[in-house]
Design a protein around this motif. Structure first.
Motif, PDB file in Angstrom:
ATOM      1  N   ALA A 158      13.769  14.168  -6.112  1.00  0.00           N
ATOM      2  CA  ALA A 158      14.928  15.026  -6.363  1.00  0.00           C
ATOM      3  C   ALA A 158      15.567  15.573  -5.091  1.00  0.00           C
ATOM      4  CB  ALA A 158      14.518  16.184  -7.268  1.00  0.00           C
ATOM      5  N   HIS A 159      14.787  15.684  -4.014  1.00  0.00           N
ATOM      6  CA  HIS A 159      15.290  16.338  -2.804  1.00  0.00           C
ATOM      7  C   HIS A 159      14.993  15.467  -1.575  1.00  0.00           C
ATOM      8  CE1 HIS A 159      15.896  19.992  -5.164  1.00  0.00           C
ATOM      9  NE2 HIS A 159      14.665  19.823  -5.633  1.00  0.00           N
ATOM     10  N   PRO A 160      15.920  14.638  -1.172  1.00  0.00           N
ATOM     11  CA  PRO A 160      15.680  13.741  -0.031  1.00  0.00           C
ATOM     12  C   PRO A 160      15.187  14.446   1.220  1.00  0.00           C
ATOM     13  CG  PRO A 160      17.667  13.087  -1.175  1.00  0.00           C
ATOM     14  CD  PRO A 160      17.232  14.379  -1.812  1.00  0.00           C
ATOM     15  N   ALA A 161      15.649  15.648   1.475  1.00  0.00           N
ATOM     16  CA  ALA A 161      15.231  16.357   2.691  1.00  0.00           C
ATOM     17  C   ALA A 161      13.744  16.682   2.685  1.00  0.00           C
ATOM     18  CB  ALA A 161      16.045  17.643   2.859  1.00  0.00           C
ATOM     19  N   MET A 162      13.138  16.724   1.502  1.00  0.00           N
ATOM     20  CA  MET A 162      11.719  17.069   1.401  1.00  0.00           C
ATOM     21  C   MET A 162      10.801  15.851   1.461  1.00  0.00           C
ATOM     22  SD  MET A 162      11.608  20.075  -1.466  1.00  0.00           S
ATOM     23  CE  MET A 162      12.416  21.645  -1.208  1.00  0.00           C
ATOM     24  N   ARG A 163      11.381  14.671   1.479  1.00  0.00           N
ATOM     25  CA  ARG A 163      10.551  13.465   1.432  1.00  0.00           C
ATOM     26  C   ARG A 163       9.612  13.350   2.621  1.00  0.00           C
ATOM     27  NH1 ARG A 163      15.429   9.532  -0.859  1.00  0.00           N
ATOM     28  NH2 ARG A 163      15.438  10.491  -2.947  1.00  0.00           N
ATOM     29  N   GLY A 171       5.869   5.414   6.597  1.00  0.00           N
ATOM     30  CA  GLY A 171       5.756   5.049   5.183  1.00  0.00           C
ATOM     31  C   GLY A 171       4.440   5.402   4.535  1.00  0.00           C
ATOM     32  N   GLY A 172       3.488   5.948   5.304  1.00  0.00           N
ATOM     33  CA  GLY A 172       2.200   6.324   4.736  1.00  0.00           C
ATOM     34  C   GLY A 172       2.254   7.649   3.991  1.00  0.00           C
ATOM     35  N   LYS A 173       1.095   8.087   3.534  1.00  0.00           N
ATOM     36  CA  LYS A 173       1.018   9.346   2.794  1.00  0.00           C
ATOM     37  C   LYS A 173       1.311  10.521   3.714  1.00  0.00           C
ATOM     38  CE  LYS A 173      -2.545   7.617  -0.362  1.00  0.00           C
ATOM     39  NZ  LYS A 173      -3.935   7.783  -0.827  1.00  0.00           N
ATOM     40  N   GLY A 174       2.219  11.391   3.261  1.00  0.00           N
ATOM     41  CA  GLY A 174       2.534  12.595   4.000  1.00  0.00           C
ATOM     42  C   GLY A 174       1.584  13.726   3.670  1.00  0.00           C
ATOM     43  N   GLY A 175       1.807  14.861   4.316  1.00  0.00           N
ATOM     44  CA  GLY A 175       0.903  15.997   4.174  1.00  0.00           C
ATOM     45  C   GLY A 175       0.724  16.486   2.756  1.00  0.00           C
ATOM     46  N   HIS A 195       1.031   3.967  -2.836  1.00  0.00           N
ATOM     47  CA  HIS A 195       1.905   5.034  -2.331  1.00  0.00           C
ATOM     48  C   HIS A 195       3.245   4.463  -1.886  1.00  0.00           C
ATOM     49  CE1 HIS A 195       3.407   8.347   0.123  1.00  0.00           C
ATOM     50  NE2 HIS A 195       3.499   7.481   1.127  1.00  0.00           N
ATOM     51  N   ARG A 196       3.208   3.368  -1.176  1.00  0.00           N
ATOM     52  CA  ARG A 196       4.460   2.754  -0.710  1.00  0.00           C
ATOM     53  C   ARG A 196       5.308   2.266  -1.873  1.00  0.00           C
ATOM     54  NH1 ARG A 196       4.559   1.658   4.867  1.00  0.00           N
ATOM     55  NH2 ARG A 196       2.618   2.247   5.906  1.00  0.00           N
ATOM     56  N   GLU A 197       4.658   1.770  -2.901  1.00  0.00           N
ATOM     57  CA  GLU A 197       5.410   1.332  -4.087  1.00  0.00           C
ATOM     58  C   GLU A 197       6.055   2.539  -4.765  1.00  0.00           C
ATOM     59  OE1 GLU A 197       4.734  -1.081  -8.307  1.00  0.00           O
ATOM     60  OE2 GLU A 197       3.043  -0.748  -6.934  1.00  0.00           O
ATOM     61  N   ARG A 198       5.297   3.645  -4.837  1.00  0.00           N
ATOM     62  CA  ARG A 198       5.809   4.867  -5.490  1.00  0.00           C
ATOM     63  C   ARG A 198       7.029   5.421  -4.768  1.00  0.00           C
ATOM     64  NH1 ARG A 198       8.177   8.393  -6.998  1.00  0.00           N
ATOM     65  NH2 ARG A 198       7.660  10.150  -8.361  1.00  0.00           N
ATOM     66  N   THR A 199       7.076   5.267  -3.458  1.00  0.00           N
ATOM     67  CA  THR A 199       8.170   5.836  -2.668  1.00  0.00           C
ATOM     68  C   THR A 199       9.184   4.789  -2.214  1.00  0.00           C
ATOM     69  OG1 THR A 199       6.874   5.647  -0.623  1.00  0.00           O
ATOM     70  CG2 THR A 199       6.701   7.724  -1.844  1.00  0.00           C
ATOM     71  N   ALA A 200       9.087   3.588  -2.764  1.00  0.00           N
ATOM     72  CA  ALA A 200       9.946   2.478  -2.294  1.00  0.00           C
ATOM     73  C   ALA A 200      11.428   2.770  -2.508  1.00  0.00           C
ATOM     74  CB  ALA A 200       9.558   1.192  -3.014  1.00  0.00           C
ATOM     75  N   SER A 201      11.752   3.567  -3.503  1.00  0.00           N
ATOM     76  CA  SER A 201      13.173   3.843  -3.783  1.00  0.00           C
ATOM     77  C   SER A 201      13.759   4.896  -2.850  1.00  0.00           C
ATOM     78  CB  SER A 201      13.334   4.311  -5.240  1.00  0.00           C
ATOM     79  OG  SER A 201      12.672   5.553  -5.438  1.00  0.00           O
ATOM     80  N   TRP A 202      12.920   5.552  -2.062  1.00  0.00           N
ATOM     81  CA  TRP A 202      13.417   6.570  -1.135  1.00  0.00           C
ATOM     82  C   TRP A 202      14.075   5.891   0.061  1.00  0.00           C
ATOM     83  CZ3 TRP A 202       8.726  10.466  -0.731  1.00  0.00           C
ATOM     84  CH2 TRP A 202       8.486  11.016  -2.006  1.00  0.00           C
ATOM     85  N   ALA A 203      15.173   6.411   0.479  1.00  0.00           N
ATOM     86  CA  ALA A 203      15.871   5.819   1.628  1.00  0.00           C
ATOM     87  C   ALA A 203      15.059   6.005   2.900  1.00  0.00           C
ATOM     88  CB  ALA A 203      17.244   6.465   1.776  1.00  0.00           C
TER      89      ALA A 203
END
Length: 203
Positions: A158-163, A171-175, A195-203
């Motif tokens: 929902a919030h690109p700035a928080m990605r 592309g790895g797991k963040g904090g 994790h990468r698949e879950r976040t693949a749609s994020w720019a």
């Protein structure tokens, strides 16, 4: 056996030192304590008559520990929850406020135990959490941790700035994700590929 103070000290270590990230809605933060919290508590640490980011920077780890114990554990009555759930809910209460309790309330309600989702631990929530923990003693902590992990991913959606808090620049797991998984059994950790698949749609 860990005490609430032990849990609070562990949270301080996870939170780290002073940061003031524009993408973080908490603003200036030190040891996990925000400027808004210091203002609410009236902690003018440098004695200049106002509570500012400078006071946040002066906050000690022990002061942060005391704040967590009183304002994020005792005040919201987390001691009324089953002991197994307290470390993760307490950690998230510091990280996300009353969302931590709302997440638990939604979880136990989905399990069939009547619970109003209001972010407040009262007799109904305490009883629902107790019954849920008794019904699934080997799974309730993991279930809460997974719900927490999903919440962080949803924030990123929902919030690109928080990605950046959920995914590293590589592309790895963040904090946020690593923190949630500290309270999830290794068998339920996502692989790097998942994790990468879950976040693949994020720019």
């Amino acid at each position: 056996m860990e005490t609430v103070k032990d849990l609070a000290r562990a949270i301080v270590l996870r939170e780290g030192g002073y940061v003031d990230d524009p993408a973080d809605p908490g603003g200036a933060t030190n040891h996990g304590v925000t400027l808004a919290t210091l203002r609410r508590l009236g902690m003018d640490l440098d004695g200049d008559g106002q509570v500012t980011a400078a006071d946040v920077a002066r906050l000690s780890a022990e002061q942060a520990t005391a704040i967590f114990v009183q304002d994020y554990y005792r005040a919201p009555h987390l001691d009324q929850l089953p002991g197994a759930l307290q470390p993760s809910v307490f950690d998230m209460q510091v990280n996300a406020g009353a969302t931590a309790v709302r997440l638990l309330q939604r979880l136990v309600a989905r399990m069939g135990f009547a619970c109003t989702v209001d972010g407040v631990v009262g007799p109904q929530t305490a009883e629902a959490a107790r019954r849920a923990a008794e019904a699934a003693p080997d799974h309730i902590v993991d279930a809460y941790g997974i719900a927490r992990r999903n919440y962080y991913y949803a924030l990123g959606d929902a919030h690109p700035a928080m990605r950046k808090f959920a995914r590293t620049p590589q592309g790895g797991k963040g904090g946020w994700i690593l923190r949630a998984e500290e309270f999830i059994a290794p068998a339920y950790h996502l692989t790097d590929a998942q994790h990468r698949e879950r976040t693949a749609s994020w720019a």
